[in-house]
Design a protein around this motif. Sequence first.
Motif, PDB file in Angstrom:
ATOM      1  N   ASP A 117      42.682  42.780  40.771  1.00 31.70           N
ATOM      2  CA  ASP A 117      43.102  42.038  41.821  1.00 31.70           C
ATOM      3  C   ASP A 117      44.215  41.263  41.197  1.00 31.70           C
ATOM      4  O   ASP A 117      45.532  40.998  41.844  1.00 31.70           O
ATOM      5  N   ASP A 169      47.070  43.357  40.493  1.00 34.55           N
ATOM      6  CA  ASP A 169      47.841  43.700  41.689  1.00 34.55           C
ATOM      7  C   ASP A 169      48.670  42.445  42.226  1.00 34.55           C
ATOM      8  O   ASP A 169      49.898  42.766  42.807  1.00 34.55           O
ATOM      9  N   ARG A 201      47.476  45.427  50.065  1.00 35.59           N
ATOM     10  CA  ARG A 201      47.532  43.795  49.861  1.00 35.59           C
ATOM     11  C   ARG A 201      48.931  43.423  51.113  1.00 35.59           C
ATOM     12  O   ARG A 201      48.672  42.484  51.542  1.00 35.59           O
ATOM     13  N   TRP A 211      44.723  36.680  48.829  1.00 36.61           N
ATOM     14  CA  TRP A 211      44.181  37.153  47.368  1.00 36.61           C
ATOM     15  C   TRP A 211      42.957  36.318  47.040  1.00 36.61           C
ATOM     16  O   TRP A 211      42.242  36.657  45.871  1.00 36.61           O
TER      17      TRP A 211
END
Lengths: 460, 225
Positions: A315, A318, B154, B180
């Motif tokens: 994450d 990313d 995302r 996030w």
Amino acid sequence: MGLLVAPIRTSAGRAGLLHAGLTLLASLAILGTVYVVTTVYERRAAQDGIATEARSLVMTEAEGGLAALARQINSHVASDPAGSTVYLLLDRDRRVLAGNVAPGAPTTGWQTLVLDRGEHAGDTALGLGVALPGGALLLIGRPQGQLEELEETIMRAILIAGAVAVLLSILGGVLLGRSVQRRAAGMNAALAAVAEGDLARRLPARARGDEFDALAGAVNATLARLQAALARLNQVTGDIAHDLRTPLARMRQRLERAARGAATGQVPREVVDRAVGDIDEVLRVFAALLRIAQIESGERRASFAEVDLSAALADVVDALAPTAEDAGRSFPVAITPGLRLRGDRELLQQAFVNLIENAFRHTPAQAEVRVTLAREGDAIVGSVTDRGVGIPPADRERVLRPFVRLDESRSTPGTGLGLALVRAVADLHGAELTLANHAPGLSVRLRFPVQGRSRSGGIT
Amino acid sequence: MKILVVDDDKETADYVAQGLTEAGHVVDKALTGKEGLFLAAGETYDMIVLDRMLPGLDGIGILRTIRTAGVGTPVLMLTTRGGVADRVSGLDAGADDYLVKPFAFAELMARVNALARRPPVSGEATVLRVADLEMDLIRRTVVRAGQRIELQPREFRLLEYLMRHADEVVTRTMLLEAVWDFHFDPQTNVVETHISRLRGKIDRGFGAELIQTVRGAGYVIRAPV
């Protein structure tokens, strides 16, 4: 009274008294045993002597009859005017045939006789009565004066030895107490000096290594750590003051300028915005400091949970990848999926964000930054490797401290707290943080020991 | 809206109250926990801005009391501590959102608006629409002006959050938290970069820009006027 009470107040005095008391009890036990054993032994020896003589006299009677026995006794009595052995021979009708003592109420077996003549008159004697064939009775006795004398002698010896033992044990107790007290006083004095602020002072410790030395050693080690921690605190306090002065000074100048502008009715919006920006910078430093303090307090360990580190790092990557891509930076990533550990997901992510951002910030825009996460034996190892200028070996430990920024990086933005936070997170997770040269560049590794298998203990 | 502000620091309370009043809300102030509880329990508010640390009866205590009494008013909790444990205990006690002091007023404003318009949990829409932009939450597709747009997961979440709060300003911090799950502030412009990419996909070449930057506050997605 004071003399007696005073030593009881100190533990050293109490130890001394206890020592004296125990020594006294031990001496009494030993001497008492000696007394009992000796007197019993002496009594038995006397009985043996009497019995032996009785046997020999019985033999005489068996060989030569009562008349021969009477003669034998008379000759013994004649040769022993002091009467150190007494005899009495009675015939069947209890008439005296020979002897040097008055017949009391003679019977057979062991008995006590009262002497009526000789130098032992009035004393008692230990006697043995033996029945002879034909109804006659033979009595042999020895005065107990010797035995009593011996017992008295032993008792005297015991009393003297006991008195000496008491004196010595009290002396020993006092000396022991004194020595304990002296060492305790030495420690007290040293600790008092520390409390007064002399942090370099240490407790006296000798090389002998007894429990006092061990205690002093432990206290000294604690003091050394405290001293180091305080020195670090001082350093950080100074650094905070220094680092915050710059934005605060800038802010002051801006606000002064704004105040001048206010006088003329003209305050440029930009001045106010910049002042707010400066304040935000100060607040960011405080937020980072508070966070590090919170992590170092270990309170977050209570909320540790199973974390999929692979997913958490993915994450992070990313989120940061587009920035690298926009800068034209090569950002290769190799994450072994499914690596799990117990920890704080948010902090672990922040640590990796800080490491990657550091690499971005301190290397040319297009330089490669590589991120890996893999299992290595009984550990999970994450690494961030760049191809920048690296950090000289001498500075590698230093950059992990709060506010330390190498001169080359003074011009780049940042609070100087990023790596300090990474280190705090690593410590919280029992992970090992290493900075290594990558020729050229820097490789930062976080090595998390994984529980369960051959985990070497002692990592805190 | 009618909003109750509970904060023992008079200056903060005045600052928040003034800003909210300027934004057109009716504001009551309470400077102590007792007064706050009295007002929160007695009056009907659309929103409560509650300081966590109050002398005597603290924010958590007030929150528990009014939640136990069945008051469901949205509560935005203010705190000087931003640790996970604090956040969790605040949310557990029944807070709807959490804001760490010191904060920019725009941040508070954005969160107050987001809370006020939070849609009811049941009967949620499966399709979100802003002008000619359409997001199908079940089929995970995005279409603008009849043209299918491919988004990274995302980017989809980012756009979904913006569209769920259409016409409201959402801040960088709100996006970091919601999209996030980052409860810290990266130095990198994560949000800016992603917004820029998202714009490249849904705005570029379609004439009117839907995603707009609000200076000093954040972003808003809204139909062009």
